[in-house]
Enzyme design. Structure first.
Site, PDB file in Angstrom:
ATOM      1  N   ASP A  55       0.118  -9.782  -4.501  1.00 53.00           N
ATOM      2  CA  ASP A  55       1.545  -9.022  -4.546  1.00 53.00           C
ATOM      3  C   ASP A  55       1.229  -7.648  -5.274  1.00 53.00           C
ATOM      4  OD1 ASP A  55       4.073  -8.238  -4.116  1.00 53.00           O
ATOM      5  OD2 ASP A  55       4.991  -9.679  -5.323  1.00 53.00           O
ATOM      6  N   GLY A  73       7.612  -4.908 -10.165  1.00 52.02           N
ATOM      7  CA  GLY A  73       5.965  -5.092  -9.724  1.00 52.02           C
ATOM      8  C   GLY A  73       5.013  -4.869 -10.703  1.00 52.02           C
ATOM      9  N   LEU A 103       0.851  -1.349  -0.043  1.00 56.10           N
ATOM     10  CA  LEU A 103      -0.063   0.010   0.099  1.00 56.10           C
ATOM     11  C   LEU A 103       0.868   1.254   0.021  1.00 56.10           C
ATOM     12  CD1 LEU A 103      -3.012  -1.072   2.530  1.00 56.10           C
ATOM     13  CD2 LEU A 103      -2.756  -0.961  -0.196  1.00 56.10           C
ATOM     14  N   HIS A 124       3.469   1.321  -8.749  1.00 55.88           N
ATOM     15  CA  HIS A 124       4.568   2.002  -9.218  1.00 55.88           C
ATOM     16  C   HIS A 124       4.232   3.058  -9.782  1.00 55.88           C
ATOM     17  CE1 HIS A 124       7.729  -0.439  -7.305  1.00 55.88           C
ATOM     18  NE2 HIS A 124       7.067  -1.456  -8.103  1.00 55.88           N
TER      19      HIS A 124
HETATM   20  O1  DOR Z   1       7.821  -7.159  -7.953  1.00 59.91           O
HETATM   21  C1  DOR Z   1       7.816  -7.005  -6.644  1.00 59.91           C
HETATM   22  N1  DOR Z   1       7.568  -5.875  -6.172  1.00 59.91           N
HETATM   23  N2  DOR Z   1       8.326  -8.072  -5.964  1.00 59.91           N
HETATM   24  C2  DOR Z   1       8.712  -7.701  -4.590  1.00 59.91           C
HETATM   25  O2  DOR Z   1       8.838  -8.834  -3.891  1.00 59.91           O
HETATM   26  C3  DOR Z   1       8.345  -6.287  -4.196  1.00 59.91           C
HETATM   27  C4  DOR Z   1       7.568  -5.666  -4.825  1.00 59.91           C
HETATM   28  C5  DOR Z   1       7.446  -4.286  -4.640  1.00 59.91           C
HETATM   29  O3  DOR Z   1       7.516  -3.728  -3.262  1.00 59.91           O
HETATM   30  O4  DOR Z   1       7.638  -3.258  -5.603  1.00 59.91           O
END
Ligand code: DOR
Length: 433
Positions: A306, A325, A64, A310
Site C-alpha cells: 500500500d 498513507g 504510483l 504524499h
Molecule cells: O492510507 C491510505 N492511503 N490508504 C488508502 O487506502 C489510500 C492511500 C492513498 O491513496 O493515499
C-alpha cells in the site's frame, strides 16, 4: 546484453521449495540455469556469498499517482523506489486523476511504464465510475485493456448492490475485486484507531468495527456471487477471524496485510505524527499478533505495501488535515525483517508472501519464481545489514514514513528486472567478465 552470473548465494524460491546455496545464470532476460558450475564462462558476475537470492518481490497494491498527482510520485520515481525495495512487479491503484476507469487511461499507464518505468507495472482498474460508488465501470473493457483487478481503493464500495454486481462480473471475467473495507458511517471524521489513546489525544477514533462490518458484508456477497473478493490492507483481529471462518466455508476470498499493520501500532501517533496517519489506521499489538497468525495460517494470503507517497505539504499540517498513507517501498523489507529476526515469521514464509503468493493472484506462473525459462526478476538481500531510515535518500518522492530514523536490519543489495540490474547497493560489486 551480457549474461549475468549470480554466484554462491542462498537461493530461496518458495515456488519450487528451494532453499540452498547455489548460483544462477541469466541470459537474454531469462533465468537460463541454476546449479554450481556454470555451463559457460563469458558473463558478468555478482557475488552473492552470504546473501539471499530470491524471486523479485511482487507488490499487489501500491499508488504510483500518475496521472494527476505527479507532485506526490510518478511512474518513474515510484518504480525506482520499488526497485530499491526489491520489487520487480508492482500493481498500481486507480485513484489517480483522471482515475484508471477506461481503456485510454490504462493505455496511458502502460505506455508511461514502458517508457519511464524500471520495473513491471500492472494497472488495477476502478470498480465504479469516478470512484464514486454509484455506477459500475465497463469492467469488460478494462479487462480487455489489461487490468489485473478492480478496486476503488481509498474509498470503499458502500453500496452492497454495486458490490454484488462487481463480484458477479468479476466471476465472469476471472479477475479479483479488491475492496477497501470501511463502513464510512462508522469511520467518518475519524483520525486514528479508536481507543484509550484516541481519547487521550482527543482525536476522533475509527473503530475496528468500521472495517469488520464491511468485511462481513463483502464475505456474504462473495458467497452469494461466487466472485473473487480480495480484501485490501486487513488491519484488525476481528477481520482475520471473519476471513478465517469464510475460508473454512470455502468462500472464494483472498486477503492482504501491509508491513505497517504487521509491525507498528497506534502508539506511533502519540505525538500527533502525521506520517503515522494511514487508512485503515495503525491498530494495537493484539491486532499485529492476529495478523501475523493470519499470515502463518494462510488466512491472509499476501503482504502488499500500500505504498502511498504524499507531498510534504500533505503531511506538514494539522493532524486532521493530513493525508493518509505511508511511503513504503523502500522500507518494506527491512521493516518486515523485524518479524523474521524476532522469530515470529519464518524467512521462507515472508518470501512466499512477497513472491509466489501474489503471483497466484495475478495468475502468472512465470512471475514470483526462479524457474529456468522464467523472466530474470530477482532480488538479492542481506538478512543482517543494519541501516538507518533516512527519507531524504528515498528514490520515492514520498518521504512520508513513521520509520524515519529507525534502524532496520535487512537490506536489499540488488534488484534485477528482466535480466537488467535496476538497483545495486554500493557495497555489492558487478565484476565485468
Ligand atoms: O492510507 C491510505 N492511503 N490508504 C488508502 O487506502 C489510500 C492511500 C492513498 O491513496 O493515499
Amino acid at each position: 546484453m551480457r549474461p549475468l552470473f549470480i554466484q554462491d548465494g542462498r537461493i530461496i524460491d518458495p515456488s519450487q521449495g528451494i532453499d540452498e546455496v547455489g548460483s544462477l545464470l541469466i541470459s537474454e532476460g531469462k533465468i537460463s540455469w541454476r546449479g554450481e558450475t556454470p555451463p559457460q564462462d563469458d558473463y558478468d558476475v555478482l557475488r552473492a556469498e552470504g546473501l539471499i537470492v530470491c524471486p523479485g518481490f511482487i507488490d499487489f497494491h501500491c499508488h504510483l499517482r500518475q496521472p494527476g498527482f505527479e507532485e506526490k510520485e510518478t511512474i518513474a520515481s515510484g518504480t525506482q523506489a520499488a526497485a530499491r525495495g526489491g520489487f520487480t512487479t508492482v500493481c498500481c491503484m486507480p485513484n489517480t486523476n483522471p482515475p484508471l476507469e477506461n481503456q485510454s487511461a490504462i493505455d496511458y499507464v502502460k505506455a508511461a511504464a514502458a517508457k519511464e518505468g524500471v520495473v513491471r507495472v500492472l494497472p488495477i482498474g476502478c470498480i465504479s465510475k469516478g470512484r464514486k460508488g454509484e455506477e459500475l465501470v465497463e469492467m469488460a473493457e478494462l479487462a480487455q485493456a489489461g487490468v489485473i483487478a478492480y478496486s476503488d481503493d481509498g474509498n470503499p464500495v458502500s453500496s452492497p448492490r454495486l458490490m454484488r454486481q462487481a463480484l458477479d462480473y468479476s466471476r465472469a471475467l476471472g479477475l479479483p475485486v479488491i475492496d477497501h473495507c470501511e463502513e464510512t458511517a462508522l469511520s467518518k471524521g475519524g483520525q486514528m484507531n479508536e481507543g484509550a489513546l484516541s481519547a487521550k489525544l482527543e482525536l476522533p477514533g475509527i473503530p475496528a468495527a468500521a472495517e469488520e462490518v464491511m468485511v462481513a458484508r463483502d464475505l456474504v456477497l462473495a458467497q452469494l456471487t461466487g466472485g473473487h473478493l480480495h480484501i485490501a490492507h486487513v488491519s484488525t483481529e476481528g477481520s482475520v477471524d471473519l476471513i478465517r471462518r469464510a475460508k473454512e466455508k470455502g468462500i472464494k476470498i483472498t486477503a492482504e496485510v501491509t508491513p505497517h499493520h504487521l509491525t507498528l501500532t497506534e502508539e506511533e501517533v502519540n505525538d500527533y505524527n502525521t506520517n503515522a496517519k494511514v487508512s485503515p489506521p495503525l491498530r494495537t499489538k493484539q491486532d499485529n499478533q492476529a495478523l501475523i497468525q493470519g499470515l502463518m495460517e494462510n488466512v491472509i494470503d499476501i503482504i502488499a505495501t500500500d505504498h502511498a507517497p504524499h507531498a510534504e505539504a500533505d503531511k506538514q499540517c494539522e493532524f486532521a488535515l493530513a493525508a493518509s498513507g505511508i511511503s513504503n517501498f523502500e522500507t518494506a523489507l527491512g521493516n518486515l525483517m523485524r518479524l523474521v529476526h524476532d522469530e515470529q515469521l519464518p524467512l521462507t514464509t515472508l518470501i512466499a508472501k512477497l513472491t509466489c503468493e501474489p503471483a497466484k493472484l495475478i495468475k502468472d506462473n512465470n512471475l514470483g519464481t526462479l524457474n529456468t525459462g522464467a523472466p530474470a526478476d530477482i532480488t538479492i538481500f542481506d538478512l543482517y545489514k543494519e541501516w538507518v531510515v533516512d527519507p531524504k535518500t528515498f528514490a520515492s518522492k514520498g518521504k512520508n514514513t513513521p520509520l524515519a530514523g529507525s534502524v532496520l536490519k535487512g537490506k536489499v543489495m540488488a534488484t534485477i528486472y528482466g535480466g537488467n540490474l535496476v538497483y545495486k547497493d554500493d557495497a555489492i560489486k558487478l565484476e565485468e567478465g
